[in-house]
Write a protein that holds these residues in place. Structure first.
Motif, short mmCIF file in Angstrom:
data_model
loop_
_atom_site.label_atom_id
_atom_site.label_comp_id
_atom_site.label_asym_id
_atom_site.label_seq_id
_atom_site.Cartn_x
_atom_site.Cartn_y
_atom_site.Cartn_z
N LYS A 275 0.83 -1.20 0.00
CA LYS A 275 0.00 0.00 0.00
C LYS A 275 0.87 1.26 0.00
O LYS A 275 0.59 2.23 -0.72
CB LYS A 275 -0.93 0.01 1.21
N ASP A 276 1.94 1.24 0.80
CA ASP A 276 2.85 2.39 0.83
C ASP A 276 3.54 2.59 -0.52
O ASP A 276 3.68 3.72 -0.99
CB ASP A 276 3.90 2.20 1.94
N ARG A 277 3.95 1.49 -1.14
CA ARG A 277 4.60 1.60 -2.45
C ARG A 277 3.63 2.14 -3.50
O ARG A 277 3.99 2.97 -4.34
CB ARG A 277 5.15 0.24 -2.89
N ALA A 278 2.38 1.68 -3.41
CA ALA A 278 1.37 2.14 -4.36
C ALA A 278 1.13 3.64 -4.24
O ALA A 278 0.78 4.32 -5.22
CB ALA A 278 0.06 1.38 -4.14
N ASN A 279 1.32 4.17 -3.03
CA ASN A 279 1.14 5.60 -2.79
C ASN A 279 2.46 6.37 -2.84
O ASN A 279 2.51 7.54 -2.45
CB ASN A 279 0.47 5.81 -1.43
N ASN A 280 3.51 5.67 -3.32
CA ASN A 280 4.83 6.29 -3.46
C ASN A 280 5.37 6.80 -2.12
O ASN A 280 6.02 7.83 -2.06
CB ASN A 280 4.78 7.42 -4.49
N ARG A 281 5.06 6.03 -1.06
CA ARG A 281 5.56 6.39 0.28
C ARG A 281 6.21 5.16 0.93
O ARG A 281 5.91 4.80 2.06
CB ARG A 281 4.41 6.92 1.15
N GLN A 282 7.09 4.52 0.20
CA GLN A 282 7.68 3.27 0.65
C GLN A 282 8.61 3.43 1.85
O GLN A 282 8.99 2.43 2.47
CB GLN A 282 8.42 2.57 -0.50
N ASP A 283 8.97 4.65 2.21
CA ASP A 283 9.88 4.86 3.34
C ASP A 283 9.17 5.02 4.67
O ASP A 283 9.82 5.25 5.70
CB ASP A 283 10.76 6.09 3.09
#
Length: 359
Positions: A165-173
């Motif tokens: 979900k974080d990667r999908a929202n470009n917030r993988q960190d």
């Protein structure tokens, strides 16, 4: 006249059934607060020490009001009951026990601004885009949600669904921010509001020096108000306190599944919907307060019709003996702001027409 005589039959049953798990489903205007306070007063009159009673609420105002109403029945003993919000009661325990999990007893409690400031500092140090991708409120919300669901930084790092979900929202960190945030808080000897619950669970779960047994024996009776507004973490803490070998499971929860409105802040209606199933093996008693003392029949019947559409619910039929009253008027508004303005206008019109005071 005894205060018990003020109660209807269902209310009286909820007040005087003190052994084992009890669930009170309290419709609006059904005397919920009276049942809760009289139940505590009844426990005290039965010889239970006030410090053996833990009553958890959601607002300081509710806790103060509870103690005041109990005091009207049993006097100053009410002041020694452990009654307060989840956060205030758990902070009180942690002030004593925090060193057992690596925090000082005088730990600092970070408010919202403190938390956001620390997160902003961490994200700037990681050279992240804090204006768009890593909005501090969004990141803080993700971390808060993780804690409310008992997901540690290590568990977050292994949770594929959260990471995807974080990667999908470009917030993988976010996973790295979460870990750094928890580390920085502990180094500073600080807890945020979520930590007051999360770290208490850690304390009870890890059980250093038998601390869990200490509080299980201390709180012989646990009561939870507005149970429909509890989140997963709050319910798990309560279970840690009352579930142990040979426990009488003296827990009473009061709430109404039809009044659950705080899902946006982590509350889960599943707690109250599943409570009866969770404690069925322990002879749970359920009391439904269905008489509404506040509203007329037209209002109550309309509310019942709306509630029957809920897909998941605890069946009940609210009723009133206050007469039919005025029929309900339906208005259409173009926005919530317009709706609010029109409702206020009607209230002011009624106030002026009938010369009602502000009280």
């Amino acid at each position: 006249m005894s205060y018990i005589d003020e109660l209807n039959d269902v209310q009286r049953g909820a007040v005087t059934t003190t052994t084992g798990p009890v669930m009170v489903i309290a419709g609006p205007g059904s005397g919920k607060t009276r049942v809760l306070t009289y139940r505590i007063a009844y426990l005290l009159e039965q010889g239970v020490a006030p410090w053996e009673i833990l009553a958890l609420t959601f607002t300081n105002k509710a806790a103060r009001g509870m103690k005041e109403r109990i005091a009207q029945v049993v006097g100053d003993r009410a002041n020694k009951v452990w009654a307060g919000t989840f956060h205030s009661i758990f902070a009180k325990i942690l002030r004593v026990e925090a060193p057992k999990i690596g925090y000082p007893s005088n730990f600092t409690i970070y408010d919202t601004d403190d938390s956001k400031s620390l997160l902003t500092s961490i994200m700037k140090g990681m050279n992240l885009d804090i204006k768009k991708r890593y909005n501090v409120n969004t990141v803080r919300g993700r971390i808060s949600s993780a804690k409310s669901n008992l997901i540690s930084p290590a568990a977050y790092a292994e949770n594929k669904e959260l990471l995807d979900k974080d990667r999908a929202n470009n917030r993988q960190d976010i996973v790295h921010i979460y870990k750094a945030y928890m580390t920085r808080c502990k180094t500073a000897g600080a807890m945020d509001f979520d930590d007051l619950l999360y770290q208490l669970y850690v304390l009870l779960h890890n059980n250093p020096d038998g601390v869990r047994e200490k509080y299980q024996q201390k709180f012989k009776y646990v009561l939870v108000d507005e149970f429909q507004d509890t989140n997963f973490l709050q319910y798990q803490i309560v279970r840690k306190l009352i579930e142990y070998d040979n426990s009488p499971r003296n827990i009473c929860v009061v709430g109404d599944d039809a009044q659950s409105i705080y899902a946006f802040r982590g509350a889960t209606i599943d707690n109250i919907l599943d409570f009866e199933k969770d404690y069925k093996p322990y002879n749970i008693k359920t009391f439904k307060l269905e008489q509404n003392y506040r509203s007329t029949e037209h209002i109550v019947k309309a509310a019942n019709e709306v509630i029957t559409r809920n897909k998941k619910q605890i069946k009940k039929e609210i009723w009133s003996d206050k007469g039919e009253g005025h029929k309900i008027k339906i208005i259409k508004a173009i926005s919530d702001t317009e709706e609010g303005r029109r409702v206020v206008d009607v209230i002011l019109e009624q106030k002026n027409r009938y010369h009602l005071s502000n009280s």
